[in-house]
Design a protein around this motif. Structure first.
Motif, PDB file in Angstrom:
ATOM      1  N   ALA A 115      16.891  -4.402  11.380  1.00 10.79           N
ATOM      2  CA  ALA A 115      15.772  -3.584  10.916  1.00 10.79           C
ATOM      3  C   ALA A 115      15.777  -3.514   9.396  1.00 10.79           C
ATOM      4  O   ALA A 115      14.735  -3.622   8.739  1.00 10.79           O
ATOM      5  N   LEU A 116      16.969  -3.350   8.844  1.00 10.62           N
ATOM      6  CA  LEU A 116      17.087  -3.263   7.390  1.00 10.62           C
ATOM      7  C   LEU A 116      16.590  -4.528   6.708  1.00 10.62           C
ATOM      8  O   LEU A 116      15.817  -4.485   5.754  1.00 10.62           O
ATOM      9  N   TRP A 117      17.020  -5.684   7.232  1.00 14.89           N
ATOM     10  CA  TRP A 117      16.612  -6.946   6.600  1.00 14.89           C
ATOM     11  C   TRP A 117      15.115  -7.185   6.754  1.00 14.89           C
ATOM     12  O   TRP A 117      14.470  -7.715   5.852  1.00 14.89           O
ATOM     13  N   ALA A 118      14.581  -6.772   7.920  1.00 15.98           N
ATOM     14  CA  ALA A 118      13.143  -6.918   8.110  1.00 15.98           C
ATOM     15  C   ALA A 118      12.398  -6.058   7.094  1.00 15.98           C
ATOM     16  O   ALA A 118      11.437  -6.501   6.448  1.00 15.98           O
ATOM     17  N   LEU A 119      12.864  -4.829   6.922  1.00 22.45           N
ATOM     18  CA  LEU A 119      12.206  -3.901   5.991  1.00 22.45           C
ATOM     19  C   LEU A 119      12.294  -4.435   4.565  1.00 22.45           C
ATOM     20  O   LEU A 119      11.297  -4.506   3.833  1.00 22.45           O
ATOM     21  N   SER A 120      13.504  -4.833   4.166  1.00 21.52           N
ATOM     22  CA  SER A 120      13.704  -5.338   2.816  1.00 21.52           C
ATOM     23  C   SER A 120      12.863  -6.590   2.564  1.00 21.52           C
ATOM     24  O   SER A 120      12.220  -6.736   1.518  1.00 21.52           O
ATOM     25  N   GLY A 121      12.837  -7.496   3.563  1.00 19.89           N
ATOM     26  CA  GLY A 121      12.057  -8.724   3.426  1.00 19.89           C
ATOM     27  C   GLY A 121      10.578  -8.422   3.276  1.00 19.89           C
ATOM     28  O   GLY A 121       9.888  -9.004   2.437  1.00 19.89           O
ATOM     29  N   ALA A 122      10.084  -7.463   4.079  1.00 17.95           N
ATOM     30  CA  ALA A 122       8.662  -7.137   4.022  1.00 17.95           C
ATOM     31  C   ALA A 122       8.303  -6.512   2.679  1.00 17.95           C
ATOM     32  O   ALA A 122       7.256  -6.819   2.093  1.00 17.95           O
ATOM     33  N   VAL A 123       9.171  -5.625   2.179  1.00 20.35           N
ATOM     34  CA  VAL A 123       8.892  -4.977   0.884  1.00 20.35           C
ATOM     35  C   VAL A 123       8.887  -6.029  -0.226  1.00 20.35           C
ATOM     36  O   VAL A 123       7.991  -6.049  -1.086  1.00 20.35           O
ATOM     37  N   ALA A 124       9.882  -6.934  -0.196  1.00 22.62           N
ATOM     38  CA  ALA A 124       9.919  -8.001  -1.201  1.00 22.62           C
ATOM     39  C   ALA A 124       8.657  -8.845  -1.111  1.00 22.62           C
ATOM     40  O   ALA A 124       8.041  -9.199  -2.130  1.00 22.62           O
ATOM     41  N   ALA A 125       8.247  -9.170   0.149  1.00 19.34           N
ATOM     42  CA  ALA A 125       7.059 -10.006   0.335  1.00 19.34           C
ATOM     43  C   ALA A 125       5.826  -9.319  -0.251  1.00 19.34           C
ATOM     44  O   ALA A 125       4.992  -9.964  -0.898  1.00 19.34           O
ATOM     45  N   LEU A 126       5.730  -8.021  -0.055  1.00 19.90           N
ATOM     46  CA  LEU A 126       4.575  -7.294  -0.605  1.00 19.90           C
ATOM     47  C   LEU A 126       4.573  -7.406  -2.135  1.00 19.90           C
ATOM     48  O   LEU A 126       3.531  -7.659  -2.752  1.00 19.90           O
ATOM     49  N   ALA A 127       5.754  -7.207  -2.724  1.00 21.11           N
ATOM     50  CA  ALA A 127       5.843  -7.360  -4.185  1.00 21.11           C
ATOM     51  C   ALA A 127       5.381  -8.758  -4.587  1.00 21.11           C
ATOM     52  O   ALA A 127       4.658  -8.934  -5.573  1.00 21.11           O
ATOM     53  N   GLY A 128       5.788  -9.765  -3.796  1.00 18.39           N
ATOM     54  CA  GLY A 128       5.395 -11.144  -4.088  1.00 18.39           C
ATOM     55  C   GLY A 128       3.894 -11.347  -3.982  1.00 18.39           C
ATOM     56  O   GLY A 128       3.288 -12.006  -4.823  1.00 18.39           O
ATOM     57  N   VAL A 129       3.286 -10.757  -2.944  1.00 19.53           N
ATOM     58  CA  VAL A 129       1.840 -10.906  -2.765  1.00 19.53           C
ATOM     59  C   VAL A 129       1.100 -10.271  -3.952  1.00 19.53           C
ATOM     60  O   VAL A 129       0.184 -10.873  -4.531  1.00 19.53           O
ATOM     61  N   LEU A 130       1.518  -9.062  -4.326  1.00 21.65           N
ATOM     62  CA  LEU A 130       0.851  -8.382  -5.440  1.00 21.65           C
ATOM     63  C   LEU A 130       1.036  -9.175  -6.745  1.00 21.65           C
ATOM     64  O   LEU A 130       0.099  -9.348  -7.524  1.00 21.65           O
ATOM     65  N   LEU A 131       2.250  -9.669  -6.939  1.00 27.32           N
ATOM     66  CA  LEU A 131       2.500 -10.477  -8.140  1.00 27.32           C
ATOM     67  C   LEU A 131       1.650 -11.739  -8.122  1.00 27.32           C
ATOM     68  O   LEU A 131       1.088 -12.142  -9.144  1.00 27.32           O
ATOM     69  N   GLY A 132       1.534 -12.345  -6.922  1.00 27.11           N
ATOM     70  CA  GLY A 132       0.739 -13.562  -6.777  1.00 27.11           C
ATOM     71  C   GLY A 132      -0.733 -13.306  -7.102  1.00 27.11           C
ATOM     72  O   GLY A 132      -1.403 -14.137  -7.691  1.00 27.11           O
ATOM     73  N   ILE A 133      -1.233 -12.132  -6.703  1.00 32.04           N
ATOM     74  CA  ILE A 133      -2.630 -11.785  -6.993  1.00 32.04           C
ATOM     75  C   ILE A 133      -2.814 -11.601  -8.502  1.00 32.04           C
ATOM     76  O   ILE A 133      -3.796 -12.048  -9.092  1.00 32.04           O
ATOM     77  N   LYS A 134      -1.846 -10.952  -9.122  1.00 31.15           N
ATOM     78  CA  LYS A 134      -1.942 -10.695 -10.571  1.00 31.15           C
ATOM     79  C   LYS A 134      -1.738 -11.968 -11.398  1.00 31.15           C
ATOM     80  O   LYS A 134      -2.309 -12.118 -12.463  1.00 31.15           O
ATOM     81  N   THR A 135      -0.865 -12.844 -10.911  1.00 29.45           N
ATOM     82  CA  THR A 135      -0.522 -14.020 -11.715  1.00 29.45           C
ATOM     83  C   THR A 135      -0.859 -15.293 -10.935  1.00 29.45           C
ATOM     84  O   THR A 135      -1.973 -15.434 -10.491  1.00 29.45           O
ATOM     85  N   VAL A 136       0.066 -16.215 -10.824  1.00 30.52           N
ATOM     86  CA  VAL A 136      -0.160 -17.418 -10.036  1.00 30.52           C
ATOM     87  C   VAL A 136       1.025 -17.599  -9.085  1.00 30.52           C
ATOM     88  O   VAL A 136       2.103 -17.076  -9.334  1.00 30.52           O
ATOM     89  N   VAL A 137       0.791 -18.332  -8.004  1.00 27.56           N
ATOM     90  CA  VAL A 137       1.836 -18.545  -7.012  1.00 27.56           C
ATOM     91  C   VAL A 137       2.483 -19.907  -7.252  1.00 27.56           C
ATOM     92  O   VAL A 137       1.799 -20.927  -7.300  1.00 27.56           O
TER      93      VAL A 137
END
Lengths: 406, 288
Positions: B189-211
């Motif tokens: 559960a912890l790894w799923a939560l951490s992975g999802a939070v990191a992914a969200l940060a990545g998505v937001l960063l991707g929207i702001k910048t480039v992927v």
């Protein structure tokens, strides 16, 4: 691990054949070995394969014409991955294993600057297509063995100043990616612009990999420039232009073509990119050497030679090198060949466009190779001055408008 | 003045993204006791998956959901394949393994998608003018998304049975085991939560910048700084530290120069650690 009979046979055959192969390589003592070190993968991938194929094609052309200075050219190819670390490993392999005497076609300043110490230590030639001013002078060019076939960033900056004058801009500002190439562009522009009596209203140098460049933009825009001159790359330009558009300002931009390319237009769409000015160094289009290169490029890549300015440079590298070898005579060492490079390409001889033509003309006197990439007159630093094209983005298309000669 | 406020808003946005990634880092640290250097690459995975979802459906919400799911999946898979077998070893083994996982992720993404940049083709909009202040509608959306995500994470940690178990394991793994808490389930559960939070940060960063395959890896240093500043293992601290670093960087750089942006973050970090060696919120035990 289990080996099948077939694998065992293959391995045995390999071990028998390998020494035979290296024997044949050793037998050709009359070969001059060159390394084609190009960006096959990474940011330079759109250009790298064409660059490498032109080195191979030009070497074959030289060999077909009977070789240069009594020797044939032998090419070993490697990939820089457009990364300094990978490029250094590949260069080490080319120098120590393949025993090359010249490395041709490094792309991106970081890569060329990383490879230069190795070629200097080995006392061999490094012909590059990078822009950083640092490649002109020691320590990178401590032995004068570096030759650059691309315009320096400084010359790009001068071209930017010409464009800004021609477009009637009065209040330019600059933004530069914090590396040798980015700052080289904007500093070159600033020097040229101030020499014309103009004033640059703001200079900002920014760091890579920021989540936002709004603070940087705000600082530049606060000076109310009518044009922003960029020393930038694709990713940061994408982010900066997106944020600039969202501020609602209507400033113009002058951007080097490696950043203002079709990918940028694709990423941002026609509305944001409308009116961007893209400046690129161009090949010596219309020259006979370019025609020869174009034919070879069409044959190898199935695309027009105009699509890859760097491939025209690598083509010229082989031709100039071979002409210098021919001029230096049989069994000349690297220093003697290097000493002839400026002579065969510089002004003051019979103008020639191909290796065969030059080889024949060398029998009677001096020659001046007019290259496919530029007229190839190396200055004291081993740099050349190509022409520049100026393009404007109109409705999502990059349209060439005019040509600037320095 | 309005310029100053605009910079603060811009810093807040960057800070939220960095803070989210720091939260992902600090969650793992609090329970598994090592700094997961693949956090940045989990971000990248999320961004690429979101691009895929967005490309297929044209909806950013669906894209984001696909990104989060992919992040959670990558987190769980790396736990099952790598970190589970390293449990009980010195934490440096797990740290090194996480660097390796990062390499693998970057290499795979590079081979599959190439090293060129990709972008979320979202419509660009001109800003709203509130008095003299320019406010980007996209900023508002990014900010709200980040805040909602934080709320969800805290609800999970503090109002659900699995969250309670996570905190119990973080506090004292042996005691948790004795009390009948199955560590495997908690860790998943912890790894799923951490992975999802990191992914969200990545998505937001991707929207702001480039992927691009390196996007998350390149953000790792500010993310580490935020996690350390917040008191490592402390979720609220990570977010607040991220925002603090983001805002201070943005409003200070016009005065100290842009080249010192990242350096400034570390000066702040140094100053805080001199006064409070455990970080802003850190306690000796880490997360509760």
């Amino acid at each position: 691990m289990t080996l099948s009979r077939r694998q065992t046979l293959a391995a045995l055959a390999g071990s028998v054949l390998l020494p035979a192969l290296s024997r044949t390589a050793g037998a050709q003592t009359a070969a001059f070995r060159i390394g084609a070190l190009n960006p096959i993968t990474g940011a330079g991938a759109p250009y790298g394969s064409g660059m490498q194929k032109m080195i191979v094609a030009a070497a074959a052309m030289v060999n077909d014409a009977g070789g240069a200075g009594g020797r044939t050219l032998e090419v070993s190819s490697e990939d820089t991955q457009t990364q300094p670390q990978a490029a250094v490993l590949a260069a080490k392999k080319l120098i120590e294993v393949n025993k090359v005497q010249a490395i041709l076609g490094t792309w991106a300043s970081g890569v060329s600057l990383a490879v230069a110490p190795l070629t200097n230590d080995a006392g061999i030639l490094l012909m590059n297509t990078s822009g950083a001013p640092a490649l002109s002078v020691p320590p990178a060019n401590a032995k004068g063995l570096l030759y650059r076939f691309q315009a320096t960033n400084d010359r790009f900056g001068r071209a930017f100043a010409e464009v800004a004058t021609k477009q009637g801009f009065k209040r330019p500002a600059t933004m530069a990616f914090n590396n040798a190439s980015g700052i080289g562009n904007t500093e070159g522009f600033r020097k040229a612009w101030e020499a014309k009596g103009g004033k640059v209203v703001e200079n900002v140098v920014y760091e890579p990999n920021q989540p936002s460049y709004r603070a940087e933009l705000q600082k530049v825009l606060a000076a109310k420039p009518d044009v922003i001159v960029m020393g930038s790359y694709l990713a940061d330009t994408t982010i900066i232009l997106r944020e600039w558009f969202q501020t609602g300002e209507t400033t113009k931009f002058i951007i080097p073509a490696w950043a203002a390319n079709p990918d940028l237009v694709k990423a941002l769409g026609p509305e944001v990119t409308e009116g961007l000015i893209s400046v690129d160094s161009i090949s010596n289009e219309g020259s006979d050497a370019f025609k020869a290169f174009d034919a070879a490029y069409q044959k190898a890549m199935g695309q027009p030679g105009l699509s890859n300015v760097y491939a025209a440079m690598t083509w010229d590298m082989v031709v100039v090198l071979a002409l210098a070898m021919e001029a230096a005579g049989p069994n000349a060492d690297v220093a003697a060949i290097s000493a002839k490079l400026r002579e065969v390409a510089g002004p003051g001889g019979k103008a020639v466009s191909t290796f065969a033509e030059g080889k024949a003309a060398l029998k009677t006197g001096k020659i001046d190779y007019q290259g496919a990439s530029s007229i190839l007159d190396f200055d004291q630093y081993g740099d050349v001055t190509p022409d520049f094209s100026v393009s404007v983005v109109e409705k999502g298309k990059i349209e060439r408008k005019y040509i600037v000669k320095l | 003045m309005s310029g100053f406020l605009e910079l603060a808003i811009s810093g807040l946005m960057s800070g939220l993204v960095i803070g989210l990634a720091a939260l992902a880092l600090t969650l793992v640290f609090g329970v598994a006791r090592f700094a997961n250097a693949a956090t940045g690459d989990f971000m990248t995975c999320g961004a690429y998956a979101a691009l895929l979802g967005f490309g297929a459906t044209g909806s950013m919400v669906v894209g984001g959901a696909v990104g989060l799911a992919a992040g959670a999946l990558v987190g769980m898979v790396s736990y099952l394949l790598v970190f589970r077998t390293l449990e009980g070893r010195p934490s440096v083994s797990a740290l090194l393994a996480s660097i390796g996982i990062g390499f693998v992720i970057r290499a795979v993404l590079g081979v599959v998608y190439g090293h060129g940049q990709q972008v979320f083709q979202l419509p660009l909009v001109r800003p709203w003018r509130v008095y003299d202040l320019r406010i980007q509608p996209n900023d508002l959306k990014i900010g709200i998304t980040a805040l909602v995500a934080l709320l969800v994470v805290f609800l999970v940690l503090h109002a659900t049975p699995i969250g309670r178990r996570m905190r119990a394991v973080a506090d004292d793994p042996m005691l948790a085991r004795v009390s009948g808490i199955a560590p495997r389930q908690v860790m998943l559960a912890l790894w799923a939560l951490s992975g999802a939070v990191a992914a969200l940060a990545g998505v937001l960063l991707g929207i702001k910048t480039v992927v691009s395959p390196e996007m998350g890896w390149e953000m790792l240093i500010p993310v580490f700084a935020a996690a350390v500043l917040g008191g490592i293992g402390h979720p609220v601290g990570a977010i607040l530290a991220g925002v603090l670093l983001g805002v201070l960087q943005e409003i200070a750089t016009p005065y100290v120069g842009f080249t010192y942006k990242l350096a400034l973050a570390f000066v702040i970090l140094l100053a805080v650690l001199l006064v409070r060696p455990k970080g802003l919120f850190g306690r000796v035990e880490g997360v509760r």
